[in-house]
Design a protein around this motif. Structure first.
Motif, short mmCIF file in Angstrom:
data_model
loop_
_atom_site.label_atom_id
_atom_site.label_comp_id
_atom_site.label_asym_id
_atom_site.label_seq_id
_atom_site.Cartn_x
_atom_site.Cartn_y
_atom_site.Cartn_z
N ALA A 223 29.63 27.91 -18.35
CA ALA A 223 28.41 27.19 -18.74
C ALA A 223 27.68 27.91 -19.88
O ALA A 223 27.21 27.28 -20.83
CB ALA A 223 27.48 27.04 -17.53
N LEU A 224 27.61 29.24 -19.79
CA LEU A 224 26.96 30.02 -20.84
C LEU A 224 27.75 29.93 -22.15
O LEU A 224 27.17 29.81 -23.24
CB LEU A 224 26.81 31.47 -20.41
CG LEU A 224 25.86 31.71 -19.22
CD1 LEU A 224 25.91 33.18 -18.78
CD2 LEU A 224 24.43 31.32 -19.59
N ASP A 225 29.07 29.97 -22.04
CA ASP A 225 29.90 29.84 -23.25
C ASP A 225 29.73 28.46 -23.88
O ASP A 225 29.92 28.30 -25.08
CB ASP A 225 31.38 30.06 -22.90
CG ASP A 225 31.69 31.51 -22.55
OD1 ASP A 225 30.85 32.38 -22.86
OD2 ASP A 225 32.76 31.77 -21.95
N GLY A 226 29.40 27.47 -23.06
CA GLY A 226 29.17 26.12 -23.56
C GLY A 226 27.78 25.89 -24.09
O GLY A 226 27.42 24.76 -24.43
N GLY A 227 26.95 26.93 -24.14
CA GLY A 227 25.60 26.81 -24.69
C GLY A 227 24.51 26.83 -23.65
O GLY A 227 23.37 27.17 -23.95
N ALA A 228 24.81 26.46 -22.41
CA ALA A 228 23.85 26.48 -21.28
C ALA A 228 22.46 26.03 -21.71
O ALA A 228 21.50 26.78 -21.66
CB ALA A 228 23.80 27.88 -20.67
N PRO A 229 22.30 24.75 -22.12
CA PRO A 229 20.98 24.29 -22.56
C PRO A 229 19.98 24.12 -21.42
O PRO A 229 18.79 23.93 -21.67
CB PRO A 229 21.29 22.95 -23.22
CG PRO A 229 22.52 22.47 -22.53
CD PRO A 229 23.32 23.70 -22.23
N ASP A 230 20.44 24.20 -20.18
CA ASP A 230 19.57 24.02 -19.01
C ASP A 230 19.82 25.17 -18.04
O ASP A 230 20.78 25.93 -18.18
CB ASP A 230 19.86 22.67 -18.35
CG ASP A 230 18.70 22.19 -17.48
OD1 ASP A 230 17.73 22.94 -17.32
OD2 ASP A 230 18.79 21.05 -16.96
N ASN A 231 18.94 25.28 -17.04
CA ASN A 231 19.17 26.26 -15.99
C ASN A 231 20.47 25.93 -15.25
O ASN A 231 20.84 24.77 -15.10
CB ASN A 231 18.02 26.26 -14.98
CG ASN A 231 16.65 26.36 -15.64
OD1 ASN A 231 15.69 25.76 -15.18
ND2 ASN A 231 16.54 27.12 -16.73
N VAL A 232 21.14 26.98 -14.78
CA VAL A 232 22.41 26.80 -14.08
C VAL A 232 22.30 27.42 -12.70
O VAL A 232 22.03 28.62 -12.57
CB VAL A 232 23.58 27.46 -14.84
CG1 VAL A 232 24.90 27.19 -14.13
CG2 VAL A 232 23.63 26.99 -16.29
N THR A 233 22.51 26.62 -11.66
CA THR A 233 22.49 27.12 -10.28
C THR A 233 23.75 26.67 -9.57
O THR A 233 24.14 25.51 -9.64
CB THR A 233 21.25 26.62 -9.53
OG1 THR A 233 20.08 27.10 -10.20
CG2 THR A 233 21.24 27.13 -8.10
N ILE A 234 24.38 27.62 -8.88
CA ILE A 234 25.66 27.38 -8.21
C ILE A 234 25.61 27.94 -6.80
O ILE A 234 25.21 29.09 -6.61
CB ILE A 234 26.82 28.04 -8.99
CG1 ILE A 234 26.92 27.49 -10.41
CG2 ILE A 234 28.14 27.86 -8.24
CD1 ILE A 234 27.84 28.29 -11.31
N VAL A 235 25.99 27.14 -5.83
CA VAL A 235 26.18 27.60 -4.45
C VAL A 235 27.59 27.22 -4.04
O VAL A 235 27.98 26.06 -4.12
CB VAL A 235 25.15 26.96 -3.49
CG1 VAL A 235 25.45 27.38 -2.06
CG2 VAL A 235 23.73 27.37 -3.86
N LEU A 236 28.38 28.22 -3.63
CA LEU A 236 29.76 28.00 -3.20
C LEU A 236 29.90 28.36 -1.74
O LEU A 236 29.42 29.41 -1.30
CB LEU A 236 30.72 28.85 -4.03
CG LEU A 236 31.31 28.22 -5.30
CD1 LEU A 236 32.11 29.26 -6.07
CD2 LEU A 236 32.19 27.03 -4.96
N VAL A 237 30.59 27.51 -0.99
CA VAL A 237 30.76 27.71 0.46
C VAL A 237 32.22 27.52 0.82
O VAL A 237 32.80 26.47 0.52
CB VAL A 237 29.91 26.71 1.26
CG1 VAL A 237 29.94 27.07 2.74
CG2 VAL A 237 28.49 26.63 0.74
#
Length: 434
Positions: A223-237
């Motif tokens: 996401a950061l490499d793609g520019g990350a124009p918005d906040n990024v939140t990830i939850v993995l289970v």
């Protein structure tokens, strides 16, 4: 039965926005992503309130029905908190948040969802989007008016149709229950991830078989490499599997992790940011919940856009047809500058054009029948004519015909037998009277 598995929650401001309006929660039984909206501070408050209201749900449940009822009640309470927050602090008016949550009950996942954050399930080497986006463009996709690929870049892709906000005291969540199995991996994420990293790349990251923490870091990096124009939140289970069993305290990330609460800055007069338009856009709301009349205007605007797109497509097709027609005409015109000598039935003919045909279309026409019979030509000239003889111009073709005529005449003379000479008087036998 308490859910056993391994999980992780991470959140990042991104590369453009100045603050993090997302919140995430990863516990023993409860997993949540909330993406706030409502300006520089309202989104922080909204997502934090949602997490605070849902946090007590992280406990064992005797049935999926009890978990569903608790989840709906917590969302309704959170909506009431948002309404009161906007009333007490007018600068927060318009705040809201998406909400995507899973409560694990034995071998079932109880899911509650509103907004455009997403829940994916990775199972049997396949990635499936479990939730549906409550957005304007998703409605267009569902109605067949645009494709999912067009939706990714639609200018109204952030317009939300349903959201947890200060405008509705009784939010309508999508609620459903799904059976889980060992080896399942659930991904909850804000659109800061799904809007930048497509499903093919998410699937590829899942297929690496890394632990949740490393997988989440991999997705965040993309996401950061793609520019990350918005906040990024990830939850993995992870459900069961080879990774360590989750233990210890719950993980809270993003705006809700601020132990002193969310700071709401005073309203300031806007400054000119013409030198930094990206930074200015970063401080604007990432989502928008429109009024009904605004949606009607958006639908009408989309109709106009679709009409322009159809007209543009038709114009493009007409341009391509015109170009092909011009190219065909130019090619045909060129062929009509060529000549060749060939056979027509039993005589030699000058043709204008080229020897090749395109299907039923003939690219040559007879210009002159020379009246030279094929039978009169010497064998080698007849074979050349039957194979056709190319000429650079009509005068060149006439010169070739003259040579053929000469050859034919010579061949006719050669093939004509000489006449038998008449007998002379000396050849008459002598005789007389006896």
């Amino acid at each position: 039965m308490v859910f056993e598995g391994s999980s992780v929650a991470i959140s990042h401001t991104g590369k453009v926005r100045s603050n993090n309006q997302d919140s995430g929660y990863s516990g023993a039984n409860l997993f949540v992503v909330a993406d706030g909206m409502g300006g520089h501070a309202g989104g922080d408050v909204a997502s934090s309130i949602a997490i605070q209201r849902l946090e007590p749900l992280d406990q064992p449940y005797s049935s999926t029905e009890d978990a569903q009822a608790a989840l709906q009640a917590a969302a309704t309470t959170a909506a009431g908190d948002l309404i009161r927050a906007a009333k007490d602090r007018p600068e927060l008016a318009g705040l809201g948040t998406t909400l995507s949550a899973i409560i694990m009950v034995d071998e079932y996942a109880v899911i509650g969802h509103i907004g455009d954050s997403r829940i994916y399930l990775y199972r049997d080497d396949a990635l499936t989007q479990i939730t549906a986006d409550h957005t304007f463009v998703q409605r267009l996709v569902d109605s067949g008016r645009i494709t999912p690929e067009e939706a990714r870049y639609h200018p109204r892709r952030s317009v939300l149709m349903r959201v947890l906000s200060d405008m509705d005291s009784d939010p309508e969540l999508d609620m459903f229950v799904m059976h889980t199995q060992p080896g399942d991996r659930w991904l909850l994420c804000s659109d800061g991830l799904s809007g930048v990293v497509d499903e093919a790349r998410i699937l590829k990251a899942m297929q690496l078989g890394l632990a949740p923490g490393r997988t989440a870091d991999n997705l965040l990096k993309q996401a950061l490499d793609g520019g990350a124009p918005d906040n990024v939140t990830i939850v993995l289970v992870d459900v069961g599997g080879q990774h360590p069993i989750h233990s210890g305290t719950a993980t809270i990330v993003g705006a809700a992790s601020n132990p002193s609460g969310v700071y709401v800055p005073p309203v300031r007069a806007p400054r000119s940011n013409w030198l930094h338009p990206v930074r200015q856009a970063a401080n604007e709301p990432s989502h928008f919940e429109p009024a009904p009349e605004y949606l009607e205007e958006l639908i009408e605007e989309d109709r106009r856009r679709a009409k322009r797109r159809r007209l543009g497509w038709i114009a493009g097709v007409l341009v391509v047809i015109a170009m092909l027609a011009f190219a065909a005409f130019a090619a045909y015109s060129w062929t009509q500058t060529r000549y060749f000598i060939g056979a027509d039935d039993d005589s030699v003919v000058i043709f204008q054009g080229v020897q090749q045909n395109i299907g039923p279309i003939t690219l040559s026409t007879p210009v002159e029948d020379t009246d030279i019979l094929l039978a009169d030509l010497p064998p080698y000239q007849r074979a050349s004519v039957e194979r056709t003889i190319s000429a650079r111009s009509l005068s060149d073709a006439m010169a070739i015909v003259d040579r053929l005529r000469t050859g034919a005449e010579a061949n006719v003379i050669e093939q004509t037998p000489l006449p038998t000479p008449a007998p002379t008087p000396s050849d008459t036998p002598a005789g007389g009277d006896g």
